[in-house]
Design a protein around this motif. Sequence first.
Motif, PDB file in Angstrom:
ATOM      1  N   LEU A  37       0.844  -1.178   0.000  1.00 44.87           N
ATOM      2  CA  LEU A  37       0.000   0.000   0.000  1.00 44.87           C
ATOM      3  C   LEU A  37       0.884   1.233   0.000  1.00 44.87           C
ATOM      4  O   LEU A  37       2.061   1.178   0.344  1.00 44.87           O
ATOM      5  CB  LEU A  37      -0.907  -0.003   1.250  1.00 44.87           C
ATOM      6  N   SER A  38       0.321   2.345  -0.374  1.00 49.94           N
ATOM      7  CA  SER A  38       1.104   3.580  -0.450  1.00 49.94           C
ATOM      8  C   SER A  38       1.594   3.980   0.927  1.00 49.94           C
ATOM      9  O   SER A  38       0.868   3.966   1.915  1.00 49.94           O
ATOM     10  CB  SER A  38       0.241   4.704  -1.028  1.00 49.94           C
ATOM     11  N   THR A  39       2.868   4.328   1.010  1.00 49.14           N
ATOM     12  CA  THR A  39       3.448   4.838   2.257  1.00 49.14           C
ATOM     13  C   THR A  39       4.000   6.225   1.989  1.00 49.14           C
ATOM     14  O   THR A  39       3.913   6.762   0.896  1.00 49.14           O
ATOM     15  CB  THR A  39       4.568   3.922   2.766  1.00 49.14           C
ATOM     16  N   ASN A  71       8.455  12.270  13.988  1.00 54.23           N
ATOM     17  CA  ASN A  71       8.206  11.639  15.281  1.00 54.23           C
ATOM     18  C   ASN A  71       6.829  10.983  15.355  1.00 54.23           C
ATOM     19  O   ASN A  71       6.573  10.156  16.227  1.00 54.23           O
ATOM     20  CB  ASN A  71       8.336  12.689  16.399  1.00 54.23           C
ATOM     21  N   GLU A  72       5.922  11.366  14.447  1.00 54.14           N
ATOM     22  CA  GLU A  72       4.586  10.781  14.490  1.00 54.14           C
ATOM     23  C   GLU A  72       4.581   9.346  13.977  1.00 54.14           C
ATOM     24  O   GLU A  72       3.596   8.628  14.134  1.00 54.14           O
ATOM     25  CB  GLU A  72       3.609  11.630  13.674  1.00 54.14           C
ATOM     26  N   LYS A  73       5.660   8.929  13.362  1.00 49.43           N
ATOM     27  CA  LYS A  73       5.746   7.568  12.852  1.00 49.43           C
ATOM     28  C   LYS A  73       6.162   6.604  13.957  1.00 49.43           C
ATOM     29  O   LYS A  73       6.896   6.957  14.881  1.00 49.43           O
ATOM     30  CB  LYS A  73       6.740   7.490  11.686  1.00 49.43           C
ATOM     31  N   ASN A  74       5.711   5.365  13.855  1.00 48.71           N
ATOM     32  CA  ASN A  74       5.957   4.369  14.887  1.00 48.71           C
ATOM     33  C   ASN A  74       6.785   3.204  14.367  1.00 48.71           C
ATOM     34  O   ASN A  74       6.849   2.950  13.169  1.00 48.71           O
ATOM     35  CB  ASN A  74       4.624   3.815  15.410  1.00 48.71           C
ATOM     36  N   PHE A  75       7.376   2.498  15.310  1.00 50.90           N
ATOM     37  CA  PHE A  75       7.997   1.217  15.009  1.00 50.90           C
ATOM     38  C   PHE A  75       7.005   0.106  15.343  1.00 50.90           C
ATOM     39  O   PHE A  75       6.218   0.216  16.282  1.00 50.90           O
ATOM     40  CB  PHE A  75       9.272   1.012  15.837  1.00 50.90           C
ATOM     41  N   PHE A 101       5.928 -13.214   8.108  1.00 45.46           N
ATOM     42  CA  PHE A 101       6.658 -11.953   7.967  1.00 45.46           C
ATOM     43  C   PHE A 101       5.878 -10.979   7.085  1.00 45.46           C
ATOM     44  O   PHE A 101       5.710  -9.809   7.417  1.00 45.46           O
ATOM     45  CB  PHE A 101       8.034 -12.201   7.331  1.00 45.46           C
ATOM     46  N   ASN A 102       5.418 -11.475   5.957  1.00 45.08           N
ATOM     47  CA  ASN A 102       4.724 -10.611   5.001  1.00 45.08           C
ATOM     48  C   ASN A 102       3.402 -10.095   5.553  1.00 45.08           C
ATOM     49  O   ASN A 102       3.021  -8.943   5.314  1.00 45.08           O
ATOM     50  CB  ASN A 102       4.491 -11.363   3.688  1.00 45.08           C
ATOM     51  N   GLN A 103       2.674 -10.947   6.285  1.00 48.39           N
ATOM     52  CA  GLN A 103       1.418 -10.503   6.879  1.00 48.39           C
ATOM     53  C   GLN A 103       1.656  -9.406   7.908  1.00 48.39           C
ATOM     54  O   GLN A 103       0.871  -8.451   8.020  1.00 48.39           O
ATOM     55  CB  GLN A 103       0.688 -11.689   7.529  1.00 48.39           C
ATOM     56  N   MET A 104       2.732  -9.514   8.651  1.00 46.38           N
ATOM     57  CA  MET A 104       3.068  -8.489   9.637  1.00 46.38           C
ATOM     58  C   MET A 104       3.389  -7.162   8.959  1.00 46.38           C
ATOM     59  O   MET A 104       2.960  -6.091   9.417  1.00 46.38           O
ATOM     60  CB  MET A 104       4.258  -8.957  10.474  1.00 46.38           C
ATOM     61  N   VAL A 105       4.148  -7.226   7.866  1.00 43.99           N
ATOM     62  CA  VAL A 105       4.473  -6.006   7.123  1.00 43.99           C
ATOM     63  C   VAL A 105       3.199  -5.352   6.602  1.00 43.99           C
ATOM     64  O   VAL A 105       3.017  -4.129   6.697  1.00 43.99           O
ATOM     65  CB  VAL A 105       5.429  -6.321   5.952  1.00 43.99           C
ATOM     66  N   LYS A 106       2.290  -6.154   6.082  1.00 42.78           N
ATOM     67  CA  LYS A 106       1.054  -5.611   5.514  1.00 42.78           C
ATOM     68  C   LYS A 106       0.196  -4.944   6.584  1.00 42.78           C
ATOM     69  O   LYS A 106      -0.444  -3.909   6.326  1.00 42.78           O
ATOM     70  CB  LYS A 106       0.274  -6.721   4.816  1.00 42.78           C
ATOM     71  N   ILE A 107       0.167  -5.513   7.771  1.00 41.69           N
ATOM     72  CA  ILE A 107      -0.585  -4.885   8.863  1.00 41.69           C
ATOM     73  C   ILE A 107       0.047  -3.554   9.241  1.00 41.69           C
ATOM     74  O   ILE A 107      -0.637  -2.540   9.422  1.00 41.69           O
ATOM     75  CB  ILE A 107      -0.651  -5.824  10.080  1.00 41.69           C
ATOM     76  N   ALA A 108       1.375  -3.542   9.349  1.00 39.81           N
ATOM     77  CA  ALA A 108       2.079  -2.308   9.711  1.00 39.81           C
ATOM     78  C   ALA A 108       1.827  -1.217   8.678  1.00 39.81           C
ATOM     79  O   ALA A 108       1.609  -0.044   9.024  1.00 39.81           O
ATOM     80  CB  ALA A 108       3.569  -2.581   9.847  1.00 39.81           C
ATOM     81  N   VAL A 109       1.839  -1.582   7.406  1.00 38.55           N
ATOM     82  CA  VAL A 109       1.585  -0.613   6.336  1.00 38.55           C
ATOM     83  C   VAL A 109       0.129  -0.163   6.365  1.00 38.55           C
ATOM     84  O   VAL A 109      -0.182   1.024   6.196  1.00 38.55           O
ATOM     85  CB  VAL A 109       1.941  -1.223   4.961  1.00 38.55           C
ATOM     86  N   ARG A 110      -0.769  -1.108   6.587  1.00 40.88           N
ATOM     87  CA  ARG A 110      -2.200  -0.790   6.626  1.00 40.88           C
ATOM     88  C   ARG A 110      -2.518   0.232   7.705  1.00 40.88           C
ATOM     89  O   ARG A 110      -3.389   1.098   7.528  1.00 40.88           O
ATOM     90  CB  ARG A 110      -3.001  -2.069   6.881  1.00 40.88           C
ATOM     91  N   ASP A 117       1.148   4.227   9.878  1.00 39.58           N
ATOM     92  CA  ASP A 117       2.023   5.051  10.718  1.00 39.58           C
ATOM     93  C   ASP A 117       3.356   4.356  11.009  1.00 39.58           C
ATOM     94  O   ASP A 117       3.990   4.608  12.013  1.00 39.58           O
ATOM     95  CB  ASP A 117       1.325   5.399  12.035  1.00 39.58           C
ATOM     96  N   CYS A 118       3.793   3.476  10.110  1.00 35.11           N
ATOM     97  CA  CYS A 118       4.982   2.664  10.380  1.00 35.11           C
ATOM     98  C   CYS A 118       6.196   3.209   9.638  1.00 35.11           C
ATOM     99  O   CYS A 118       6.151   3.444   8.432  1.00 35.11           O
ATOM    100  CB  CYS A 118       4.729   1.219   9.957  1.00 35.11           C
ATOM    101  N   LYS A 119       7.294   3.374  10.361  1.00 37.67           N
ATOM    102  CA  LYS A 119       8.550   3.752   9.703  1.00 37.67           C
ATOM    103  C   LYS A 119       9.527   2.584   9.658  1.00 37.67           C
ATOM    104  O   LYS A 119      10.426   2.555   8.819  1.00 37.67           O
ATOM    105  CB  LYS A 119       9.193   4.939  10.399  1.00 37.67           C
ATOM    106  N   GLY A 120       9.362   1.599  10.529  1.00 34.54           N
ATOM    107  CA  GLY A 120      10.250   0.444  10.512  1.00 34.54           C
ATOM    108  C   GLY A 120       9.641  -0.692  11.311  1.00 34.54           C
ATOM    109  O   GLY A 120       8.873  -0.469  12.245  1.00 34.54           O
ATOM    110  N   ILE A 121       9.985  -1.923  10.933  1.00 38.59           N
ATOM    111  CA  ILE A 121       9.435  -3.092  11.617  1.00 38.59           C
ATOM    112  C   ILE A 121      10.551  -4.022  12.072  1.00 38.59           C
ATOM    113  O   ILE A 121      11.469  -4.338  11.305  1.00 38.59           O
ATOM    114  CB  ILE A 121       8.425  -3.837  10.718  1.00 38.59           C
ATOM    115  N   TYR A 122      10.489  -4.406  13.334  1.00 39.39           N
ATOM    116  CA  TYR A 122      11.396  -5.405  13.895  1.00 39.39           C
ATOM    117  C   TYR A 122      10.850  -6.801  13.602  1.00 39.39           C
ATOM    118  O   TYR A 122       9.650  -7.004  13.463  1.00 39.39           O
ATOM    119  CB  TYR A 122      11.449  -5.295  15.422  1.00 39.39           C
ATOM    120  N   PHE A 123      11.767  -7.783  13.599  1.00 40.92           N
ATOM    121  CA  PHE A 123      11.368  -9.184  13.620  1.00 40.92           C
ATOM    122  C   PHE A 123      12.141  -9.887  14.733  1.00 40.92           C
ATOM    123  O   PHE A 123      13.343  -9.651  14.917  1.00 40.92           O
ATOM    124  CB  PHE A 123      11.641  -9.864  12.276  1.00 40.92           C
TER     125      PHE A 123
END
Length: 309
Positions: free
Chosen positions: A5-7, A13-17, A88-97, A100-106
Amino acid sequence: MEQLLSTTDNFGNEKNFYAGIILFNPENELFVRSIEILLSCEIKVIVFDNSTKLECLNYNKQLLFDRFGDNVFVLKSAKGNVGLGYPFNQMVKIAVREGDCKGIYFFDQDSEVNLEAVRNLEKSFNKLFLKEPFGIIAATAMRQNGMPYRIRKRHGVSNYSNLLKVHQVPSSFSLIPITTFEKVGFFYEDFFIDHIDMDFSMRCWENNLAIYVDKNAKFIHNVGVGDVIFLKKRLFPISDTYRHYYQIRNLILSLKRNNKKGWFFLKEILIRIVVVFAISIYTGNFFERLRYLIKGMRDGFKGVSGKLT
């Protein structure tokens, strides 16, 4: 290739991990402590439960709800254990959805998350992101005895005293900018397990996105079921026997998909064969491990993917 999805490139600072943790029939509740630490850092947590035992799935679901309520996303698949790439991919898609995500840990369920490492890694992430596009930044994995695992350093000098440029990093305790997925794509779901993170690292470099390890962010991580030790030196971890199938098969699939040929292709396969032979001799179950190695090589060259049946 499936598109995200578009990011936005606004990483204020409004972006989250976000953080993704995969469970697989956990034998302890270390992951609960990890979630507590992550939430205390205002990191949004997504759990994907790959457990195969119904009682374990129900227990984990209730445990997570009792401890964290609706503060944690909890996912599972109706197909049971679906490996690593799909979660992994499902987690990324949720974060993008969430938008407000700038980075994702695994994280693996057995990785010992600590507050200092999280803070150091985020500090390095934010500093690095302002200066250059990069693929992944990861913490330094340590054995229980305090000794670090081997790191394959990349040629070239890093411009940061605490960061090492490396060829590849494991997924656990890695922090990936969400924009990396727009350039590199998702993880390969048909690998099931093994070499998924190594392939992703390769694709980052293919897209001129550097990979870093932060020397100031350290965590304890258990890999395999022990180590091959020679002359009191730990050479490499010992994996479960069946994992040799995925290790060599997915390596071959990755090299082919990334159009690697010639000496590089041969060298990478030979290294893996030597490692498996060394483990096989060291552990004493030579022929069983060799069978998985041969089957993995055969399926890799034939283009077979998915879960071993």
